[in-house]
Structures are given as C-alpha cells and as structure tokens.
Design a protein around this motif. Structure first.
Motif, short mmCIF file in Angstrom:
data_model
loop_
_atom_site.label_atom_id
_atom_site.label_comp_id
_atom_site.label_asym_id
_atom_site.label_seq_id
_atom_site.Cartn_x
_atom_site.Cartn_y
_atom_site.Cartn_z
N ALA A 165 82.08 0.67 22.58
CA ALA A 165 81.36 0.00 21.48
C ALA A 165 79.87 0.07 21.75
O ALA A 165 79.09 0.45 20.89
CB ALA A 165 81.83 -1.45 21.36
N THR A 195 75.66 7.32 12.91
CA THR A 195 75.99 7.13 11.49
C THR A 195 74.89 7.71 10.61
O THR A 195 75.17 8.45 9.65
CB THR A 195 76.18 5.63 11.18
OG1 THR A 195 77.17 5.12 12.07
CG2 THR A 195 76.58 5.39 9.75
N HIS A 200 86.07 8.91 13.67
CA HIS A 200 85.45 7.61 13.36
C HIS A 200 85.07 7.65 11.88
O HIS A 200 84.74 8.71 11.34
CB HIS A 200 84.20 7.48 14.23
CG HIS A 200 83.54 6.14 14.18
ND1 HIS A 200 82.70 5.77 13.16
CD2 HIS A 200 83.57 5.10 15.04
CE1 HIS A 200 82.25 4.55 13.40
NE2 HIS A 200 82.76 4.12 14.53
N HIS A 201 85.05 6.49 11.24
CA HIS A 201 84.70 6.44 9.82
C HIS A 201 83.33 7.08 9.54
O HIS A 201 83.10 7.62 8.45
CB HIS A 201 84.70 4.99 9.31
CG HIS A 201 86.05 4.34 9.40
ND1 HIS A 201 86.24 2.99 9.35
CD2 HIS A 201 87.30 4.89 9.53
CE1 HIS A 201 87.54 2.72 9.45
NE2 HIS A 201 88.19 3.85 9.57
N ALA A 202 82.44 7.02 10.53
CA ALA A 202 81.10 7.62 10.35
C ALA A 202 81.17 9.14 10.18
O ALA A 202 80.22 9.77 9.72
CB ALA A 202 80.20 7.29 11.55
N ASN A 210 86.78 7.90 20.02
CA ASN A 210 86.46 6.53 20.45
C ASN A 210 87.70 5.67 20.52
O ASN A 210 87.70 4.64 21.19
CB ASN A 210 85.42 5.89 19.51
CG ASN A 210 85.98 5.66 18.12
OD1 ASN A 210 86.50 6.57 17.51
ND2 ASN A 210 85.88 4.45 17.63
N ARG A 257 87.82 -4.31 23.30
CA ARG A 257 87.75 -4.29 21.84
C ARG A 257 89.16 -4.23 21.31
O ARG A 257 90.02 -3.56 21.89
CB ARG A 257 86.95 -3.04 21.43
CG ARG A 257 86.90 -2.74 19.96
CD ARG A 257 85.68 -3.39 19.31
NE ARG A 257 85.57 -2.94 17.93
CZ ARG A 257 84.61 -2.14 17.48
NH1 ARG A 257 83.69 -1.68 18.30
NH2 ARG A 257 84.58 -1.81 16.21
N HIS A 268 91.10 -1.64 14.68
CA HIS A 268 91.32 -0.23 14.30
C HIS A 268 90.22 0.69 14.82
O HIS A 268 90.29 1.91 14.67
CB HIS A 268 91.49 -0.09 12.78
CG HIS A 268 90.34 -0.64 11.97
ND1 HIS A 268 89.06 -0.13 12.05
CD2 HIS A 268 90.29 -1.65 11.07
CE1 HIS A 268 88.28 -0.79 11.22
NE2 HIS A 268 88.99 -1.74 10.62
N HIS A 269 89.20 0.12 15.43
CA HIS A 269 88.11 0.89 16.05
C HIS A 269 87.42 1.85 15.07
O HIS A 269 86.99 2.95 15.46
CB HIS A 269 88.61 1.67 17.29
CG HIS A 269 89.49 0.86 18.18
ND1 HIS A 269 89.08 -0.30 18.79
CD2 HIS A 269 90.81 1.01 18.52
CE1 HIS A 269 90.08 -0.82 19.47
NE2 HIS A 269 91.15 -0.04 19.32
N CYS A 270 87.33 1.46 13.81
CA CYS A 270 86.73 2.32 12.77
C CYS A 270 87.44 3.66 12.68
O CYS A 270 86.81 4.71 12.46
CB CYS A 270 85.22 2.53 13.00
SG CYS A 270 84.27 1.04 12.91
N THR A 271 88.76 3.64 12.92
CA THR A 271 89.55 4.88 12.79
C THR A 271 90.84 4.53 12.01
O THR A 271 91.94 4.74 12.51
CB THR A 271 89.92 5.48 14.16
OG1 THR A 271 90.65 4.48 14.92
CG2 THR A 271 88.72 5.92 14.96
N GLN A 272 90.68 4.01 10.81
CA GLN A 272 91.87 3.61 10.04
C GLN A 272 92.82 4.77 9.75
O GLN A 272 94.04 4.60 9.85
CB GLN A 272 91.45 2.91 8.75
CG GLN A 272 90.94 1.50 9.04
CD GLN A 272 90.55 0.74 7.79
OE1 GLN A 272 90.64 1.24 6.67
NE2 GLN A 272 90.08 -0.48 7.97
#
Ligand code: PMP
Length: 410
Positions: free
Chosen positions: A35, A99, A127-129, A179, A363, A366-370
């Motif tokens: 993180a 990002t 990652h969502h980014a 991540n 942490r 979902h670690h920004c990995t949906q």
C-alpha cells in the motif's frame, strides 16, 4: 556513486523512525508495504530541509532560494533517470503517481492514436489504475479493452495471450508485479510478443520499484509508470517515463504555466520535454524527497535486500503450509513481496481488525483488483506485504496474531 553498504536489516530498521513505535500496546509489525512503504530519515530530512531552508518555486525565480530549489528539483530528475536507466533525464516526467501516469498515457497518447476497432489488452490481475483509464479512452474512441486470461496460480496465461495477439492490438499494459498476489510477470517474454504485432507496451511498475532494480531500456517497453511512495519516497509524486519519440508526438495533458513556450490569443506553443507535461507548480518537496529515496536505495545492496525479503516470503509460505485453515491465494512461480491469504470460515476484514489489535498492520479487501477477485470468486483477501526492513520476528508475530484471530473468530 559510492559502493552500496553491506545489507544489514537491523541497521536499515534504524533508518526508519516509524518502525520504533508501539501500536495498540504492541511493537509495530508493518506488513502493508504494497500500500505504501515507510520513509527513512534521509527522505524525511530532505523534505524538512527544503521547507525550513530553501522553500521557493522552481524554474521561474530570480533569487538564490529559487535557484537552490530548482537545482535540487532537477538533480532528483537526473538521479531518477540513472536509477531506471533512462537514456535521457528529459524522459522523466514528474507526476502525482502511477495513477496519474497511466491516465496521461491513456489520454494524451490513447486519444490521439486509438480508433474504433482497436484493442487494448490488460490482464485480469491488473490494479484498477491500469484498467479504468483504458476503459475511459476506449469508450471515447470506440476501441475495446480485452482482459488477458490468468491461470489458477495467478499468472498471465501466455498461450491465451498469444492467441489474442493480432494487428488490431494497439496497446498492451502490464503490471510488472501484481499488488494482490505478488506475481512477477515474465516481461522479457511478454513484451516481445506484444511488440511483434506492432503494439505499444506500457508497464505499471508501482509494485516493482520498491523491490528490485529497474532498467527501462532492457525491458523494451514504451512507457513505464510508478509512484514515489512505494519506493520509500513521499506520497503525491511519481514518474512517467516514456520513449522520446512518443513523448514528443503526444499532446500535453494539462495546460497552464510551465508547459508553454509562448502564449498568445493567436496561438500558444508548448515547452520542450519534460516540461510540456509538467503544467503548474509541481510537488517540489515531493520530488526532492523522492530524489533522497533514490540516493537511499543506491546506498543499499539491493540484491541482498531482495534476497532478505524473499527469504522472509519463503519462511512465511513454510509457516502457512503448517497453519490449519490458512488458504494461500495465488501460487505464482516468481513472487515479490506479497502474501495473500484467507482464514477458512472468517472474513478478511475481521482478521485484519483483530491482528491490528496486536500491532500487526496488513491490508484486507479487494486491493483495487476487483476483476481478479471475481475471477477467483473471492470477496477479498488478507494481504501481508514485505519490505527489506521486515524480519523473521515480524512473520512470527503475524502468525501469532492469526492464531489469536482464529480462536476469537472460530
Ligand atoms: N498499480 C499498482 C500495481 C499498484 O499497486 C498501485 C497502488 N496500490 C497503483 C497502480 C496505484 O498507485 P497510486 O495510488 O500511487 O497512483
């Protein structure tokens, strides 16, 4: 550059003041490095020294403090260029982080170069980014974003990737290290495959820079983005590295001061690289702090640091294998820094809360990995993530805390 010091974990820990504290009555065990990493004194002092002694705006000043600030700001760019082996310092663009770097590429390069029918490939592990900016540009231009399949172990399925590649693929964007699972992708194999069909290749290095050395030229990618705060630098600052011809051909992302050459109502011309992409007053303290992080990392034997970290991961896996009810999530062959898991019959956030009571910071979620979590059919995981200042004792404390969580929750 001076030879790096011999790796000594105890000496390294002494450089990080935050690690000395107790949390919830227990000595802190910080296992949330994916993180953000903690900051050594050298970084904290560089930021504080800037604000205390030479705070001033950069590039525009005509006085001594402005010169000093500009010199320190630009020195960070030079050391960052050397740090990732950029052919030129002008290819280092300061951003707010990974990002923002990804959004600049998607917007400035993507909108100018992608069209209806083009394909953008990103893996299910991203990652969502590294997903959402592509979806946004795809929607605008009529392109599509296709996921690259992954294996049950949590690696990119190379055969599936090969089958997706054809001349409609214009852009492939990989994370270098996941991540969520720690998977280190075989970029030496994946990048040439994408290049062979004429695709652009972007690498999200957010989880790589804090673990091992990066050589953007050896990787052979077109763009490389990362965040300062995951490599012991401050938050709010990061790097977009790109190949010169691409950066030159891209329109600016933000307009304003600094990024212009001349402004008039009959037409404005833009500044040269890197300033074309650095509109407005930058995070000067952040860039100077990041430069201090680079110097700090250069002073460490990074191979030995990585081996230390990796030995901790192996020790963790060993303990996990003998821990009743622990399910490891993802078993990639090459893994850096991350241990993701579940405790049978419990929710990750309950586990995280209980071990926090024992001073162990991890942490959960979902670690920004949906998309990855839905591929694996999981609501989330507990993620312990390591850095070179972690110790075997930290791992023992993690498992001790998990034992307590089990008694409490089951
Ligand atoms: N990509 C990856 C792989 C990450 O781990 C992160 C941070 N968790 C990001 C992108 C986004 O980084 P930032 O929030 O610093 O922009």
């Amino acid at each position: 550059m001076a030879e790096p010091k011999k790796f000594n974990c105890e000496a390294i820990r002494a450089d990080f003041p935050i690690l000395k504290q107790t949390v919830n009555g227990h000595p802190l065990v910080y296992l949330d490095n994916a993180a953000t990493t903690q900051k050594p004194n050298a970084v904290i002092d560089a930021i504080s020294h800037y604000y205390r002694s030479y705070n001033s705006n950069v590039h525009r000043g005509a006085h001594a403090l402005a010169d000093q600030a500009t010199e320190a700001f630009e020195a960070s760019r030079t050391s960052m260029a050397q740090f990732i082996n950029s052919p030129k310092r002008e290819h280092i663009i300061w951003t707010r982080g990974t990002t923002e770097g990804m959004n600049i590429i998607a917007r400035a390069w993507g909108e100018a170069n992608l069209k209806a029918g083009d394909k953008i490939l990103v893996s299910h592990l991203e990652h969502h980014a590294n997903i959402v900016p592509w979806q946004m540009v795809a929607k605008k231009v009529g392109a599509t974003v296709e996921p690259i399949a992954i294996t049950p172990e949590g690696e990119i399925d190379i055969a599936a990737f090969k089958a997706q590649l054809d001349s409609s693929v214009k852009c492939v964007s990989f994370g270098q290290v996941s991540n969520a699972l720690g998977t280190v992708h075989p970029l030496d194999e994946l990048i040439p495959l994408a290049k062979a069909v004429g695709s652009l290749v972007i690498v999200d290095g957010a989880q790589a820079v804090g673990h091992f050395e990066i050589d953007v030229q050896a990787l052979g990618c077109d763009f490389y983005v990362f965040s300062g705060h995951k490599m012991f630098g401050p938050t709010g600052v990061g790097v977009l590295w790109g190949k010169e011809a691409l950066l030159e051909s891209m329109p600016p992302f933000l307009g304003g001061g600094e990024m212009i050459e001349t402004v008039s109502f009959s037409g404005t011309t833009f500044n040269v690289l890197p300033y074309k992409f650095e509109a407005g007053t930058p995070d000067i303290a952040g860039v100077i702090g990041l430069g201090a992080a680079v110097s700090y990392l250069n002073s460490i034997d990074r191979k030995a640091a990585y081996e230390h970290e990796h030995a901790l991961l192996e020790y963790t896996w060993e303990k996990a294998a003998n821990f009743d009810g622990l399910i490891r999530v993802g078993q990639p062959k090459v893994c850096a820094g991350v241990f993701s898991f579940l405790l049978e019959g419990t929710h990750p956030s309950d586990v995280g809360m209980i071990i926090d009571q024992q001073g162990v910071a991890v942490r959960t979620g979902h670690h920004c990995t949906q998309p990855l979590m839905s591929e694996f059919g999981l609501p989330g995981t507990v993620r312990a993530s390591f850095s070179f200042y972690n110790t075997k004792d930290d791992v023992d404390r993690l498992f001790g805390a998990l034992n307590k969580a089990k008694t409490f929750l089951l």
